[in-house]
Motif scaffolding. Structure first.
Motif, PDB file in Angstrom:
ATOM      1  N   GLU A 193       0.851  -1.186   0.000  1.00 22.89           N
ATOM      2  CA  GLU A 193       0.000   0.000   0.000  1.00 22.89           C
ATOM      3  C   GLU A 193       0.886   1.235   0.000  1.00 22.89           C
ATOM      4  O   GLU A 193       1.851   1.331   0.761  1.00 22.89           O
ATOM      5  N   GLY A 194       0.563   2.179  -0.871  1.00 24.37           N
ATOM      6  CA  GLY A 194       1.353   3.395  -0.958  1.00 24.37           C
ATOM      7  C   GLY A 194       0.469   4.576  -1.297  1.00 24.37           C
ATOM      8  O   GLY A 194      -0.764   4.502  -1.177  1.00 24.37           O
ATOM      9  N   ASN A 195       1.097   5.651  -1.717  1.00 23.43           N
ATOM     10  CA  ASN A 195       0.359   6.868  -2.052  1.00 23.43           C
ATOM     11  C   ASN A 195       0.622   7.285  -3.485  1.00 23.43           C
ATOM     12  O   ASN A 195       1.688   6.996  -4.049  1.00 23.43           O
ATOM     13  N   LEU A 196      -0.349   7.972  -4.041  1.00 24.96           N
ATOM     14  CA  LEU A 196      -0.202   8.601  -5.340  1.00 24.96           C
ATOM     15  C   LEU A 196      -0.385  10.098  -5.095  1.00 24.96           C
ATOM     16  O   LEU A 196      -1.463  10.545  -4.678  1.00 24.96           O
ATOM     17  N   TRP A 197       0.696  10.855  -5.306  1.00 22.49           N
ATOM     18  CA  TRP A 197       0.664  12.290  -5.039  1.00 22.49           C
ATOM     19  C   TRP A 197       0.371  13.043  -6.341  1.00 22.49           C
ATOM     20  O   TRP A 197       1.064  12.837  -7.355  1.00 22.49           O
ATOM     21  N   TYR A 198      -0.626  13.911  -6.330  1.00 20.81           N
ATOM     22  CA  TYR A 198      -0.986  14.732  -7.480  1.00 20.81           C
ATOM     23  C   TYR A 198      -0.373  16.120  -7.298  1.00 20.81           C
ATOM     24  O   TYR A 198      -0.687  16.818  -6.321  1.00 20.81           O
ATOM     25  N   THR A 211      -1.542  18.771 -14.054  1.00 20.62           N
ATOM     26  CA  THR A 211      -1.309  17.963 -12.860  1.00 20.62           C
ATOM     27  C   THR A 211      -0.705  16.622 -13.254  1.00 20.62           C
ATOM     28  O   THR A 211      -1.180  15.973 -14.181  1.00 20.62           O
ATOM     29  N   ILE A 212       0.340  16.287 -12.555  1.00 24.02           N
ATOM     30  CA  ILE A 212       0.937  14.953 -12.749  1.00 24.02           C
ATOM     31  C   ILE A 212       0.723  14.142 -11.478  1.00 24.02           C
ATOM     32  O   ILE A 212       0.552  14.704 -10.386  1.00 24.02           O
ATOM     33  N   GLU A 330      -2.035  18.892  -4.979  1.00 24.37           N
ATOM     34  CA  GLU A 330      -3.467  18.946  -5.268  1.00 24.37           C
ATOM     35  C   GLU A 330      -4.246  17.963  -4.413  1.00 24.37           C
ATOM     36  O   GLU A 330      -5.277  18.298  -3.825  1.00 24.37           O
ATOM     37  N   LYS A 331      -3.778  16.723  -4.346  1.00 20.95           N
ATOM     38  CA  LYS A 331      -4.439  15.713  -3.519  1.00 20.95           C
ATOM     39  C   LYS A 331      -3.524  14.505  -3.371  1.00 20.95           C
ATOM     40  O   LYS A 331      -2.518  14.369  -4.074  1.00 20.95           O
ATOM     41  N   ILE A 332      -3.898  13.627  -2.460  1.00 20.11           N
ATOM     42  CA  ILE A 332      -3.164  12.376  -2.236  1.00 20.11           C
ATOM     43  C   ILE A 332      -4.168  11.226  -2.270  1.00 20.11           C
ATOM     44  O   ILE A 332      -5.221  11.303  -1.627  1.00 20.11           O
ATOM     45  N   GLU A 333      -3.862  10.196  -3.035  1.00 19.37           N
ATOM     46  CA  GLU A 333      -4.687   8.994  -3.064  1.00 19.37           C
ATOM     47  C   GLU A 333      -3.871   7.814  -2.559  1.00 19.37           C
ATOM     48  O   GLU A 333      -2.651   7.774  -2.753  1.00 19.37           O
ATOM     49  N   THR A 334      -4.523   6.880  -1.913  1.00 19.64           N
ATOM     50  CA  THR A 334      -3.850   5.637  -1.533  1.00 19.64           C
ATOM     51  C   THR A 334      -4.051   4.619  -2.651  1.00 19.64           C
ATOM     52  O   THR A 334      -5.082   4.628  -3.331  1.00 19.64           O
ATOM     53  N   LEU A 335      -3.077   3.775  -2.820  1.00 18.00           N
ATOM     54  CA  LEU A 335      -3.167   2.724  -3.836  1.00 18.00           C
ATOM     55  C   LEU A 335      -2.304   1.554  -3.425  1.00 18.00           C
ATOM     56  O   LEU A 335      -1.417   1.674  -2.567  1.00 18.00           O
ATOM     57  N   THR A 336      -2.568   0.413  -4.042  1.00 15.94           N
ATOM     58  CA  THR A 336      -1.723  -0.758  -3.857  1.00 15.94           C
ATOM     59  C   THR A 336      -0.957  -0.975  -5.145  1.00 15.94           C
ATOM     60  O   THR A 336      -1.555  -1.014  -6.233  1.00 15.94           O
TER      61      THR A 336
END
Length: 620
Positions: A193-198, A211-212, A330-336
């Protein structure tokens, strides 16, 4: 016979009689058919584990059967120098003595490595004797023996002369703990589990931004462009304009490249050519150049202010905080997602551009593909054929250089003018080759380069000899399915390339041995089982019988001490049955059976059952 079955009192004695009697030795005997197995060489400084015990028990059964069936059966044992793991142990040893590898220098360090190997290298061979393996110890080999080193140099030069080996700057898998390149096969992936940073990237002199999204924000220090798909209508009027890299202030262009999937994420991809294999290819197509921002220890390089010198994860944490504070996040999402780890040190690998030596794989992979398709090579179980073919069809060039001192040093030399010479011969005492002063390449070869030559180099190749002619190709390889990429495939293409022959007709894959809960055995879980402890408590026969019953090729099995106890009890029954027979016959009794012997019905019944078993075992 003693009234109590106690294997510790006789197993070692029996093995000594076997070995002293030379019963495992094989020679070239022209009127007998040869049968050959090469033992997968365990690490020279390793310890026997249950996988070794299973693997070698199966080989032992096969070789003993063939020996009794009248073949001249050769089982070649040996050990591997295991460059990364052995070097790590030696580094830790000298560190505990208050020194560093660099302080010692290469020659002194290699003296320490050989001393370590001499001290610990025989452990696993003693343990293999303890479980009763009947290999020909006269044929014992080590991957850094003189004859194997000669073979390594010969193959390296042949590949170089044939244009298969080259040096170049490419993205490789970098192990920041061992500080060396590793190959794709030495990377394993773990779903984490990690993060995706926008992150917002603003256009130059504008309030507009794109946005990347990234899982590794610390690599943005090395961004040289942002790419979008040329078919994406959202960015048509922005192509060629400059973006300003957040925090750093570097101007980078917005470019078009069909590599970008417009449906994935934001449709915009940051391009970091020095730290991502796909970005490297994009960068090459657009002549973006290079910008290395992570060093060999996975720290941020000089030139990035407060971030320089920080570990990659420390830098990530600090950078995300600054991006948020300054309005770029912009935002942070969690992902696997799958995270790559070094198989050697269990640390997260770092994709890194580096000048390394590579083997071109297209031609060699085709050799291995053809061997399987033509059925010259049979894999057992055949379900692993799909795994074999899939890896070969998607193979990348093999990184063979390692930034280590323990191992086979590349037979590459540089003249004072920078010319490259590849030679099987060593320089003379004055450091000259063909009268020209040279300096040898510092890097060593991937351990798997030398072990790929194992089936024929152990028999004296490249020097022609009757043992090589008689015993090669070998007949069967027994190994774990987990090294099909590391070793099996490489032996196949290396053998066909160098000798023109498939190295073995069959490969029998074993599964892993797991704990009673089905978990992989590991030091961290504390659930490992030492086979020697099992032998000391229950006997080698009990261990061996447990490992080869209820087991099928390629499938994992669970270790259960209750099964060991049942196997010990079975051995005990055989012991007592034998005692019963010996107690009920007289030494003077005529126990020779021939065609004239009158057999009772029960004798005929037992012999019939025996013959049925012999027939069934032979057929299988």
């Amino acid at each position: 016979m003693d009234t109590k079955y106690n294997p510790s009192e006789f197993e070692n004695e029996i093995y000594k009689k076997w070995e002293d009697g030379g019963y495992f030795h094989a020679d070239v005997i022209k009127d007998k058919k040869p049968f050959t197995i090469v033992m997968p060489p365990p690490n020279v400084t390793g310890q026997l584990h249950l996988g070794h015990a299973l693997n070698n028990t199966i080989q032992d059964i096969i070789i003993r059967y063939k020996r009794m069936a009248g073949f001249e059966a050769l089982w070649i044992p040996g050990t591997d120098h295991a460059s990364i793991s052995t070097e790590a142990k030696v580094v830790n040893k000298i560190r505990s003595q208050g020194h560093t590898k660099k302080e010692l220098g290469r020659e002194k360090f290699l003296e320490e490595a050989w001393a370590w190997t001499d001290e610990y290298g025989g452990t696993i061979k003693k343990q293999l004797r303890t479980i009763g393996v009947s290999c020909d110890w006269d044929a014992d080999s080590f991957t850094m023996d003189e004859n194997l080193t000669r073979a390594v140099k010969h193959v390296f030069k042949k590949m170089y002369d044939d244009g298969l080996i080259y040096q170049g700057d490419r993205i490789i898998n970098w192990d920041p703990e061992a500080e060396t390149a590793i190959s794709d096969a030495e990377v394993y992936h773990v779903e984490k589990e990690g993060n995706l940073w926008y992150i917002k990237y603003f256009f130059e002199d504008s309030d507009e931004y794109i946005t990347i999204a990234t899982t590794r924000p610390e690599t943005m220090f090395g961004d040289l462009a942002v790419a979008v798909n040329p078919e994406d209508p959202r960015f048509k009027d922005k192509i060629g304009k400059n973006l300003v890299l957040p925090i750093i202030g570097r101007k980078i262009p917005l470019i078009e490249d069909s590599y970008v999937d417009m449906e994935y994420g934001t449709g915009c991809v940051k391009i970091t050519p020095s730290h991502d294999p796909n970005d490297f290819e994009v960068g090459a197509r657009h002549n973006l150049g290079q910008c290395i921002v992570i060093d060999s220890k996975a720290h941020v390089v000089e030139g990035y202010g407060k971030y320089s010198g920080l570990d990659r994860y420390e830098a990530r944490k600090l950078l995300v905080e600054q991006l948020e504070d300054e309005g770029y996040l912009e935002k942070i999402e969690t992902l696997t997602h799958a995270v790559g780890y070094s198989e050697r040190t269990n640390v997260v690998i770092e994709p890194l551009i580096s000048k390394q030596w590579f083997v071109k794989m297209d031609r060699l992979a085709q050799l291995a593909i053809d061997a399987y398709r033509s059925e010259e090579l049979e894999l057992i179980p055949d379900s692993l054929g799909k795994t074999y073919m899939n890896w070969l069809n998607n193979i990348r060039d093999w990184t063979i250089s390692r930034q280590l001192w323990w191992g086979h040093r590349l037979p590459v030399y540089y003249t004072d003018d920078g010319e490259i010479i590849v030679s099987e011969e060593d320089p003379d005492e004055e450091g000259k080759l063909n009268g020209v002063h040279v300096t040898q390449e510092e890097d060593t070869l991937d351990t798997w380069f030398s072990s790929a030559l194992w089936p024929f180099a152990t028999l004296g190749w490249p020097i022609e000899n009757e043992k090589l002619d008689y015993f090669f190709p070998t007949d069967i390889l027994v190994t774990g399915y987990d090294i099909i990429f590391f070793w099996v495939i490489r032996m196949v293409f290396a053998s066909i390339y160098t000798t023109g022959k498939v190295p073995f007709n069959h490969v029998l894959f074993t599964g892993l041995i797991r704990d009673p809960q089905g978990r992989k055995m590991s030091k961290s879980l504390g659930n490992g089982v030492d086979p020697i402890d099992v032998v000391n408590q229950y006997g080698a026969d009990a261990l061996r019988f447990t490992l080869i019953t209820g087991n099928s090729p390629g499938n994992d099995m669970r270790y259960d001490e209750n099964r060991i106890i049942a196997s010990r009890n079975f051995a005990n029954k055989l012991w007592n049955a034998t005692r019963f027979v010996l107690m009920n016959i007289d030494e003077d009794d005529d126990l020779v059976f021939d065609d004239n012997t009158e057999l009772a019905l029960e004798d005929k019944w037992i012999l019939k059952r025996l013959n049925n078993v012999i027939e069934e075992v032979s057929r299988n």
